[in-house]
Write a protein that holds these residues in place. Structure first.
Motif, PDB file in Angstrom:
ATOM      1  N   ALA A  69       4.140 -11.306  14.669  1.00  0.00           N
ATOM      2  CA  ALA A  69       3.623 -10.154  13.678  1.00  0.00           C
ATOM      3  C   ALA A  69       4.609  -9.772  12.536  1.00  0.00           C
ATOM      4  CB  ALA A  69       3.332  -9.028  14.702  1.00  0.00           C
ATOM      5  N   LEU A  70       6.133  -9.868  13.025  1.00  0.00           N
ATOM      6  CA  LEU A  70       6.792  -9.559  12.090  1.00  0.00           C
ATOM      7  C   LEU A  70       6.863 -10.567  10.987  1.00  0.00           C
ATOM      8  CD1 LEU A  70       9.619  -8.249  14.580  1.00  0.00           C
ATOM      9  CD2 LEU A  70       8.441  -6.767  13.019  1.00  0.00           C
ATOM     10  N   ASP A  71       6.861 -11.708  11.210  1.00  0.00           N
ATOM     11  CA  ASP A  71       6.845 -12.626  10.421  1.00  0.00           C
ATOM     12  C   ASP A  71       5.540 -12.410   9.260  1.00  0.00           C
ATOM     13  OD1 ASP A  71       8.896 -13.846  11.373  1.00  0.00           O
ATOM     14  OD2 ASP A  71       7.860 -15.378  12.400  1.00  0.00           O
ATOM     15  N   ALA A  72       4.446 -12.117   9.796  1.00  0.00           N
ATOM     16  CA  ALA A  72       3.467 -11.854   8.884  1.00  0.00           C
ATOM     17  C   ALA A  72       3.696 -10.546   8.214  1.00  0.00           C
ATOM     18  CB  ALA A  72       2.080 -11.886   9.894  1.00  0.00           C
ATOM     19  N   GLN A  73       4.105  -9.485   8.497  1.00  0.00           N
ATOM     20  CA  GLN A  73       4.435  -8.388   7.846  1.00  0.00           C
ATOM     21  C   GLN A  73       5.469  -8.422   6.978  1.00  0.00           C
ATOM     22  OE1 GLN A  73       5.698  -5.427  10.438  1.00  0.00           O
ATOM     23  NE2 GLN A  73       5.845  -3.573   8.806  1.00  0.00           N
ATOM     24  N   THR A  74       6.358  -9.232   7.226  1.00  0.00           N
ATOM     25  CA  THR A  74       7.538  -9.695   6.147  1.00  0.00           C
ATOM     26  C   THR A  74       6.791 -10.363   5.134  1.00  0.00           C
ATOM     27  OG1 THR A  74       9.261 -10.026   7.990  1.00  0.00           O
ATOM     28  CG2 THR A  74       9.638 -10.912   5.818  1.00  0.00           C
ATOM     29  N   LYS A  75       6.075 -11.384   5.452  1.00  0.00           N
ATOM     30  CA  LYS A  75       5.294 -12.131   4.334  1.00  0.00           C
ATOM     31  C   LYS A  75       4.521 -11.325   3.484  1.00  0.00           C
ATOM     32  CE  LYS A  75       5.114 -16.732   7.180  1.00  0.00           C
ATOM     33  NZ  LYS A  75       4.367 -17.587   7.531  1.00  0.00           N
ATOM     34  N   ASP A  76       3.733 -10.214   4.327  1.00  0.00           N
ATOM     35  CA  ASP A  76       2.947  -9.365   3.326  1.00  0.00           C
ATOM     36  C   ASP A  76       3.950  -8.371   2.422  1.00  0.00           C
ATOM     37  OD1 ASP A  76       0.887 -10.181   4.691  1.00  0.00           O
ATOM     38  OD2 ASP A  76       0.663  -8.686   6.342  1.00  0.00           O
ATOM     39  N   VAL A  77       5.000  -8.107   2.965  1.00  0.00           N
ATOM     40  CA  VAL A  77       5.728  -7.283   2.249  1.00  0.00           C
ATOM     41  C   VAL A  77       6.280  -8.055   0.784  1.00  0.00           C
ATOM     42  CG1 VAL A  77       7.996  -6.119   2.139  1.00  0.00           C
ATOM     43  CG2 VAL A  77       6.381  -5.684   4.135  1.00  0.00           C
ATOM     44  N   ALA A  78       6.769  -9.312   1.312  1.00  0.00           N
ATOM     45  CA  ALA A  78       7.092 -10.142   0.264  1.00  0.00           C
ATOM     46  C   ALA A  78       6.248 -10.426  -0.809  1.00  0.00           C
ATOM     47  CB  ALA A  78       7.982 -11.312   0.832  1.00  0.00           C
ATOM     48  N   LEU A  81       5.817  -7.293  -2.807  1.00  0.00           N
ATOM     49  CA  LEU A  81       6.857  -7.060  -3.688  1.00  0.00           C
ATOM     50  C   LEU A  81       6.603  -7.966  -5.060  1.00  0.00           C
ATOM     51  CD1 LEU A  81       9.996  -6.632  -1.339  1.00  0.00           C
ATOM     52  CD2 LEU A  81       8.903  -4.860  -2.614  1.00  0.00           C
ATOM     53  N   TRP A  82       6.408  -9.344  -4.463  1.00  0.00           N
ATOM     54  CA  TRP A  82       5.881 -10.129  -5.714  1.00  0.00           C
ATOM     55  C   TRP A  82       5.074  -9.975  -6.596  1.00  0.00           C
ATOM     56  CZ3 TRP A  82       8.387 -13.819  -7.935  1.00  0.00           C
ATOM     57  CH2 TRP A  82       7.861 -14.842  -8.912  1.00  0.00           C
ATOM     58  N   ALA A  83       3.772  -9.269  -6.058  1.00  0.00           N
ATOM     59  CA  ALA A  83       2.890  -8.855  -6.793  1.00  0.00           C
ATOM     60  C   ALA A  83       3.121  -7.738  -7.648  1.00  0.00           C
ATOM     61  CB  ALA A  83       1.538  -8.580  -6.009  1.00  0.00           C
ATOM     62  N   THR A  84       4.035  -6.734  -7.123  1.00  0.00           N
ATOM     63  CA  THR A  84       4.248  -5.563  -7.817  1.00  0.00           C
ATOM     64  C   THR A  84       5.295  -5.799  -8.869  1.00  0.00           C
ATOM     65  OG1 THR A  84       4.279  -4.250  -5.764  1.00  0.00           O
ATOM     66  CG2 THR A  84       5.541  -3.397  -7.614  1.00  0.00           C
ATOM     67  N   ARG A  85       6.093  -7.004  -8.471  1.00  0.00           N
ATOM     68  CA  ARG A  85       7.078  -7.489  -9.497  1.00  0.00           C
ATOM     69  C   ARG A  85       6.253  -7.884 -10.947  1.00  0.00           C
ATOM     70  NH1 ARG A  85      12.752  -9.001  -9.580  1.00  0.00           N
ATOM     71  NH2 ARG A  85      13.330 -10.480 -11.171  1.00  0.00           N
ATOM     72  N   LYS A  86       5.375  -8.833 -10.480  1.00  0.00           N
ATOM     73  CA  LYS A  86       4.905  -9.393 -11.464  1.00  0.00           C
ATOM     74  C   LYS A  86       3.855  -8.435 -12.556  1.00  0.00           C
ATOM     75  CE  LYS A  86       2.238 -13.212 -11.085  1.00  0.00           C
ATOM     76  NZ  LYS A  86       1.072 -14.058 -10.617  1.00  0.00           N
ATOM     77  N   GLU A  87       3.395  -7.433 -11.670  1.00  0.00           N
ATOM     78  CA  GLU A  87       2.638  -6.326 -12.345  1.00  0.00           C
ATOM     79  C   GLU A  87       3.763  -5.366 -13.278  1.00  0.00           C
ATOM     80  OE1 GLU A  87      -0.080  -2.353 -11.365  1.00  0.00           O
ATOM     81  OE2 GLU A  87       0.561  -3.637  -9.835  1.00  0.00           O
ATOM     82  N   VAL A  88       4.760  -5.242 -12.751  1.00  0.00           N
ATOM     83  CA  VAL A  88       5.986  -4.533 -13.459  1.00  0.00           C
ATOM     84  C   VAL A  88       6.359  -5.343 -14.715  1.00  0.00           C
ATOM     85  CG1 VAL A  88       8.379  -3.665 -13.615  1.00  0.00           C
ATOM     86  CG2 VAL A  88       6.701  -3.172 -11.580  1.00  0.00           C
ATOM     87  N   THR A 156      -9.291   9.824   4.393  1.00  0.00           N
ATOM     88  CA  THR A 156      -7.800   9.099   4.654  1.00  0.00           C
ATOM     89  C   THR A 156      -8.035   7.780   3.931  1.00  0.00           C
ATOM     90  OG1 THR A 156      -8.458   8.587   7.030  1.00  0.00           O
ATOM     91  CG2 THR A 156      -7.268  10.511   6.691  1.00  0.00           C
ATOM     92  N   SER A 157      -8.854   7.480   3.270  1.00  0.00           N
ATOM     93  CA  SER A 157      -9.015   6.064   2.960  1.00  0.00           C
ATOM     94  C   SER A 157      -7.817   6.068   1.692  1.00  0.00           C
ATOM     95  CB  SER A 157     -10.425   5.842   2.179  1.00  0.00           C
ATOM     96  OG  SER A 157     -10.642   6.689   1.040  1.00  0.00           O
ATOM     97  N   GLY A 158      -7.201   4.697   1.748  1.00  0.00           N
ATOM     98  CA  GLY A 158      -6.038   4.501   0.963  1.00  0.00           C
ATOM     99  C   GLY A 158      -4.952   5.166   1.210  1.00  0.00           C
ATOM    100  N   VAL A 159      -4.582   5.974   2.383  1.00  0.00           N
ATOM    101  CA  VAL A 159      -3.529   6.624   2.513  1.00  0.00           C
ATOM    102  C   VAL A 159      -2.875   6.226   4.029  1.00  0.00           C
ATOM    103  CG1 VAL A 159      -2.642   8.999   3.003  1.00  0.00           C
ATOM    104  CG2 VAL A 159      -4.252   8.730   1.495  1.00  0.00           C
ATOM    105  N   GLY A 160      -1.584   5.845   3.900  1.00  0.00           N
ATOM    106  CA  GLY A 160      -1.001   5.283   5.439  1.00  0.00           C
ATOM    107  C   GLY A 160      -1.424   3.961   5.515  1.00  0.00           C
ATOM    108  N   THR A 161      -2.008   3.163   4.571  1.00  0.00           N
ATOM    109  CA  THR A 161      -2.070   1.837   4.870  1.00  0.00           C
ATOM    110  C   THR A 161      -1.043   1.109   3.903  1.00  0.00           C
ATOM    111  OG1 THR A 161      -3.773   1.862   3.384  1.00  0.00           O
ATOM    112  CG2 THR A 161      -4.433   2.220   5.473  1.00  0.00           C
ATOM    113  N   PRO A 162      -0.576  -0.040   4.251  1.00  0.00           N
ATOM    114  CA  PRO A 162       0.127  -1.028   3.523  1.00  0.00           C
ATOM    115  C   PRO A 162      -0.347  -1.284   2.321  1.00  0.00           C
ATOM    116  CG  PRO A 162       0.365  -1.574   5.880  1.00  0.00           C
ATOM    117  CD  PRO A 162      -0.883  -0.788   5.739  1.00  0.00           C
ATOM    118  N   GLY A 163       0.315  -1.000   1.290  1.00  0.00           N
ATOM    119  CA  GLY A 163       0.102  -1.322  -0.127  1.00  0.00           C
ATOM    120  C   GLY A 163      -1.019  -0.478  -0.673  1.00  0.00           C
ATOM    121  N   GLY A 164      -1.238   0.733   0.105  1.00  0.00           N
ATOM    122  CA  GLY A 164      -2.172   1.722  -0.518  1.00  0.00           C
ATOM    123  C   GLY A 164      -3.518   1.371  -0.445  1.00  0.00           C
ATOM    124  N   GLY A 165      -4.187   0.172   0.350  1.00  0.00           N
ATOM    125  CA  GLY A 165      -5.455  -0.240   0.200  1.00  0.00           C
ATOM    126  C   GLY A 165      -6.140   0.523   1.269  1.00  0.00           C
TER     127      GLY A 165
END
Length: 315
Positions: A69-78, A81-88, A156-165
């Protein structure tokens, strides 16, 4: 581990069979009983080791699941971050003229600004934005900016979920169970809702209201500009001290003027009293001289300056 337990069970079974045979032949032996006791203790120790082995195996499986689960979460965060970096990186930057004013700032300034506006980013606890939380989820509606309601939207849609989804949609079974629970619970009277939750029915607006803006620092800057004062370097404490100094100086000037007026009045009264005394002495001196120069039995009219002074005083 299974082979060890099988060997321990076989040892106990063999020792028990040997002891039973010796008893059946009317020839019991203490050594055979001791062998059975030792075999039983060895089996108990093996069972405890088996229990510890199973507990360790369950713990290992749990740790493997947490690691996955932590590996999957780390992959999601990474990935985020990669998508955010590309967007920036793909966001076009604003190019300012070379002669435009520049205002330096630090990370502490940005964090302080974020802290000050944080109360306007999420609604405070208890604010429902006009949603009826006692109704089933299918009947909930969200109040939009223009005052209309959007059926089926979650507050509460879009609030408190990873990535704001948005949160995942509930399954039909979950919706039916929630509706059953909501229908079985009696609805709270309207007069008690605000007593339990003061924010019931309140609408959250993600920006400060007009009265707060008018009482804020920007409005104060605007008032200073309208009064012809430069907000840069303006210190309210110094301005307040300056006003107090001006009021104190004004009071002191008024007090000095009052004292000078009283002193002038006192001097004028003293001068009037002195002149009155001089006139009185002159009159008495004239009367004395007249009485000495006038013969006995004759009364002669005599011109005196006292009469003129009396006339002047009357005028």
């Amino acid at each position: 581990m299974d082979k060890q337990l099988d060997a321990l069970f076989g040892r106990v079974e063999a020792a028990l069979t040997t002891l039973i045979d010796s008893i059946a032949k009317y020839n019991p032996s203490e050594k055979l009983a001791d062998d059975l006791a030792h075999a039983d203790r060895a089996l108990a120790q093996g069972l405890r080791e088996l229990e510890q082995h199973q507990a360790n195996h369950a713990r290992i499986q749990q740790l493997r699941a947490e690691t996955a689960a932590l590996d999957a979460q780390t992959k999601d965060v990474a990935g985020s971050l990669w998508a955010t970096r590309k967007e920036v990186d793909n966001t076009p930057t604003t190019t300012y003229p070379a002669d435009s004013p520049r205002y330096p700032f630090t990370i502490a300034d940005l964090l302080g600004f974020a802290r000050r506006i944080s109360r306007n980013t999420l609604p405070p606890p208890g604010v429902t934005n006009g949603l009826d939380l006692s109704a089933p989820p299918t009947q909930q509606s969200e109040v939009t900016m223009d005052g209309t309601a959007t059926p089926g939207a979650s507050f509460t849609s879009g609030v408190g979920t990873p990535g704001g989804g948005a949160t995942a949609a509930p399954t039909p079974d979950a919706m039916v169970s929630q509706a059953t629970v909501a229908s079985s619970v009696p609805e709270m009277p309207m007069e008690l809702r605000h007593a339990v939750n003061p924010g019931e029915g309140a609408v959250f607006i993600p920006w400060p209201t007009e009265d707060k803006i008018r009482s804020g620092a920007l409005a104060e800057y605007q008032r200073l500009v309208e009064r012809g004062m430069d907000p840069k370097g303006y210190d309210p404490e110094e301005e307040e001290q300056r006003k107090r100094d001006e009021e104190q100086a004004k009071k002191e000037a008024e007090e000095r003027a009052r004292l000078e007026h009283e002193e002038a009045e006192r001097r004028m009264q003293e001068e009037r009293a002195r002149m009155a005394r001089e006139r009185e002495r002159a009159r008495q001196e004239a009367e004395r001289r007249g009485s000495v120069a006038e013969p006995v039995g004759q009364k002669k009219s005599q011109f005196s300056f006292i009469d003129m002074d009396d006339e002047d005083d009357d005028e």
